[in-house]
Structures are given as structure tokens and as C-alpha cells.
Design an enzyme around this catalytic site. Sequence first.
Site, PDB file in Angstrom:
ATOM      1  N   SER A 113       0.703  -1.048   0.135  1.00 10.05           N
ATOM      2  CA  SER A 113      -0.045   0.041  -0.061  1.00 10.05           C
ATOM      3  C   SER A 113       1.082   1.100   0.347  1.00 10.05           C
ATOM      4  O   SER A 113       1.543   1.476  -0.962  1.00 10.05           O
ATOM      5  CB  SER A 113      -0.777   0.320   0.839  1.00 10.05           C
ATOM      6  OG  SER A 113      -1.918   0.375   0.658  1.00 10.05           O
TER       7      SER A 113
ATOM      8  N   GLU B 147      -9.191  -4.808  -4.747  1.00 12.02           N
ATOM      9  CA  GLU B 147      -8.486  -3.809  -3.164  1.00 12.02           C
ATOM     10  C   GLU B 147      -9.205  -3.143  -2.668  1.00 12.02           C
ATOM     11  O   GLU B 147      -9.419  -2.933  -1.088  1.00 12.02           O
ATOM     12  CB  GLU B 147      -7.334  -2.841  -3.880  1.00 12.02           C
ATOM     13  CG  GLU B 147      -6.230  -3.290  -4.448  1.00 12.02           C
ATOM     14  CD  GLU B 147      -4.830  -3.735  -4.070  1.00 12.02           C
ATOM     15  OE1 GLU B 147      -5.029  -3.750  -2.610  1.00 12.02           O
ATOM     16  OE2 GLU B 147      -4.227  -4.226  -4.445  1.00 12.02           O
TER      17      GLU B 147
ATOM     18  N   HIS C 129      -7.522  -5.425  -0.409  1.00  8.16           N
ATOM     19  CA  HIS C 129      -6.685  -4.879   0.296  1.00  8.16           C
ATOM     20  C   HIS C 129      -6.180  -5.307   1.691  1.00  8.16           C
ATOM     21  O   HIS C 129      -6.641  -6.152   2.495  1.00  8.16           O
ATOM     22  CB  HIS C 129      -6.612  -3.492   0.696  1.00  8.16           C
ATOM     23  CG  HIS C 129      -5.495  -2.425   0.749  1.00  8.16           C
ATOM     24  ND1 HIS C 129      -4.665  -2.684  -0.698  1.00  8.16           N
ATOM     25  CD2 HIS C 129      -5.510  -1.948   1.930  1.00  8.16           C
ATOM     26  CE1 HIS C 129      -4.409  -1.571   0.356  1.00  8.16           C
ATOM     27  NE2 HIS C 129      -4.488  -0.845   1.352  1.00  8.16           N
TER      28      HIS C 129
END
Length: 515
Positions: free
Chosen positions: A213, A338, A434
Site C-alpha cells: 500500500s 483492493e 486490500h
Amino acid sequence: MSIHPASIDARVEVDTIAGRVRGAWRGEPGTPGASAAFLGIPFAEAPVGDLRFAAPVPKAPWEGVRDALEFGATAQRGDPGVTLIPEPSVPGDSTLNVNVFTPRPEGTAASVPPGDGSTGSTAAGLPVLVWIHGGGYFAGSPASLWYDGARFNRDGVVTVSISYRLGFDGFGWIADAPSNRGVRDWLLALEWVQQNIAAFGGDPSRVTIAGQSAGGGAVLTLLGMEAAQHLFHGVYAISGALADVSPDRSEAFGRGLAAAAGVEPTRGGFSTLPEERILELQKKATELGPDSLASMLTEGLPLGPAIDGDLLPRSTRESIRAGVGADKPLVLGATDDEFTMAFAEAERKLRWIPKSVVLRKLGLSKSAMKPYLAANADIARKGTARIAGRYLTDMMFRTSVVGLVGLRGDAPEHAPTWVYRFSWPSGRFGFAEHCLDVPFFFDCLDSIAIEPLAGPNPSQTLADEVHGGAVAFIERGDPGWPRYTDAARATRVYDDPSSVVSDGYASVASLLAPA
């Protein structure tokens, strides 16, 4: 949070350039799978007082032996309420520290046999993984049990996790303060690795940086930064979220925060504000509502690495196009969904709204609507919420994968690039959300808080594949599937079973601007 060795005899000491540190063995020294952990070693002075909003200053030497048995203070304060990964906050001022996990601390090389998959001890030192945590550049911490390097240690890789200043303290524009203070923290932490990792059994000439991320965006930012090229030798970017905040936007945000606080936009002005007040103002200034998603997709994050004419003279994309980092092997990819969870609570309401209406609200152009829906027909059939989540994912992550690979090119003189997709559907959510891939990367499916993200039966076979590919890349510079070229576009699809396909990101083609 601390490590708990079985007895005082399990302690182990190592000399760093600033002083001696005391860590602890996990497992019996000299047995397969045993490794030592050194937690909270400061690489810089605490960024408080005169050093608040300053560039990081290397830690001054200390006398005696410093205990490294507990995680150090974190830049994250309290409960940010956003992380899917268990990343606790640790109070304290000395927030710039590293955690080192090693199977071969100083003085023990001869007694440590190879573990499963390890090549064993070598005089040159073991390859090194440096992990940068995510959290949108405003949250997250390295004090997570998921980031424990024990399984990488088992496979012959020394592992380091680093901390850095977050949010406005790390990335906010201040008229008379150094820019990109969080980026400067990354650089100093990597300098610390270069200077000290050999004492922990690592090879400073074989350092791979990795992150997820915002951490994935961090390692891509470093890949495109001329000033960082001597500090690492390979990059593994998981769901990389680049910021590349424009100079005007960065300055406007800083001035806006100062105005809201009633202070001058200077170090002197901001230094009159307690940390809690800046965090309060930052949270208010960055809040996202349903109507602000589209603007976030076009403008990006307001806090993060900013183009400053100094460390970052141009965007990361422009730097990579210019060939910066072309000599570094790169692995990058994303999960399939995600941010689909962003629409989960509204799924029932969205089922009555046409897909085209929601996608237009999110910014999909009329001309791209038909080809995008056609390329994602399997997702569109699952409802408006799912296709909206896929579009959000594509715009924030998956288009960046294809775009960066295209900018990097595949000329013979360039280091190779490998591309993957993480497609295994969580047993909790039914799609690859995610952060889902992180425990597979670290091979820690037996760690805490796995089931809320992955469900009750995550695939160990898949963890063996993801983690094994990472180890192979860190050790040998090749994760084990065909490199990505413009002609073949080989993509590793991590699922159960996994496969290699051609053009695994074809479904985002209608969203890509012409080169």
C-alpha cells in the site's frame, strides 16, 4: 509489546555503529528455524523539540548495552481506525527505529545450520529484506506480529522493518522546514542498514526493499529517486500507492492547516501546536465522504511524498520513464479487489442504481463505459457494488501496475520486471481485498487476526508459493515465473491453484491514457 525469550541465556548482543544492543533468540540457538529479534533500535534521534519538523539526525552513540527486547515508539498514535493489519501504536518520543530479525547474529554464524529452503551460512552474509509498512502515509506501524521476519529468517533472509514519520509531521509542507521528512526517514533508515546489517549477518550489497500500500508506494518512490539508488538492489512493491503530491497542492494543504489552526505556516507556528491538535486538524482536512471519492481518484492523496524540486524533482512516473532505477529488478502487483470493501455496506442500496450511473459518479468517462463494462463483464454480473469496487481498485492500484511497467520498458540492458495479481478470494469477503496478500508474503497464516481478513481456512499452499517467490527474488533476483515483456505480458496469478497468464491486467486497458 515485547519478545519473550525462554531464559536469560537466550539473550544475544550485537555491536552497531552507535553502540551495543541486546536482543533475544526465538528457538534454541543453533537449531533449524531459530532466529534472533532486535526490536526498537533507534536509527535517529527522537524528532521532538528542536528536531520536530527537521530532517532526521543520526542517533548519537550510547554507552553500555541497550536492550532491544520491545518494539520502539511508533509515529502512529492511538487507534487510527483504518488498518486491516494488526499494527499497534506504541507511545513514546523515539519513533525513528528499526526492528531486525536474523538467523545469524554476530558471533553465531558457524553454529546456525540451514533452515528449510535456506542456503545456510555464507561468509558474504545473507540477503536482506527491508520492509516499509503501509497506512496511507498517515497510519500504520512496524510493530506488527505479521511483520516478524521469522519465516524469512528460516529461509535464509535477514529482515528489517523500519518506522518513519507519518501524516503532516512526515509529509506536510512547512515554509521553512525540510520537505518530505518521512522520505528522509526512509533514506536514513536504509543508510543505517548499509552501515550495520553485516553485524546482524546480512549482506549490505544484497538489499531488497519491499512494502505494501503506502509502503509499496514508498519503495516505488525510492526506485525513482536518484539519491536512493546506492541503498538497495531490488524492489518488491505490493499494491503500491504512489502519492507524488504536486508542489501547489502540498503548499495549499500546509497553508490551509495553518490557517485552520490560527498559526503561521512555519516551523515556529506549527511548533506551538501540540501533536494532538495537528492530528485533529489533519483528520478533518483529509476526511472522505461519498462525494469525494471521484476527486481522490483524480487528485490522489493530499499527504505523502511530494514533488519538491529537491529529493523528488519530478514525479516517480517521470523518473522511471527517464530510466532512474532501470538497473534494479522489480516485482509489482496488486490484489484483484483492493477497495471493493468500500462499497460493501451500501451493496443493498446500490443494487437498485444502474452501474453506469455509479461509475460516471466515480469519474468513468462516457466513452470508456462500454469497453470497461465489457472487459469486466464477470464482475459486473455480481452487481453495482462489485463493479464500483473493481473500478476504484483499478484506478487506484491496477492501472498503476500496467502504467509503471510500460514506462520502465523491457530493453535488454534494463533489469527485468515481474508482474503478478493476487486473486485468491478471501474466505471472509469472497474477493481478494486490500492487505489480504500480506500474511501470505510473510508466511504467517498462523499469526494473530488472520481470520477476520482471510477467513477460517487460508491456503498454506498459496502462502508457500507467494512467500517462496519472494525469497527467490530476494536471494537470486528472480521470483520464478517469466519476466514481463511488452510482447508476452506474462502475469503470475496467485490463486489456489496459481497460474501464469498472458496480459493479466487486460481488463484495465480502457482506463489507460495513451502512452
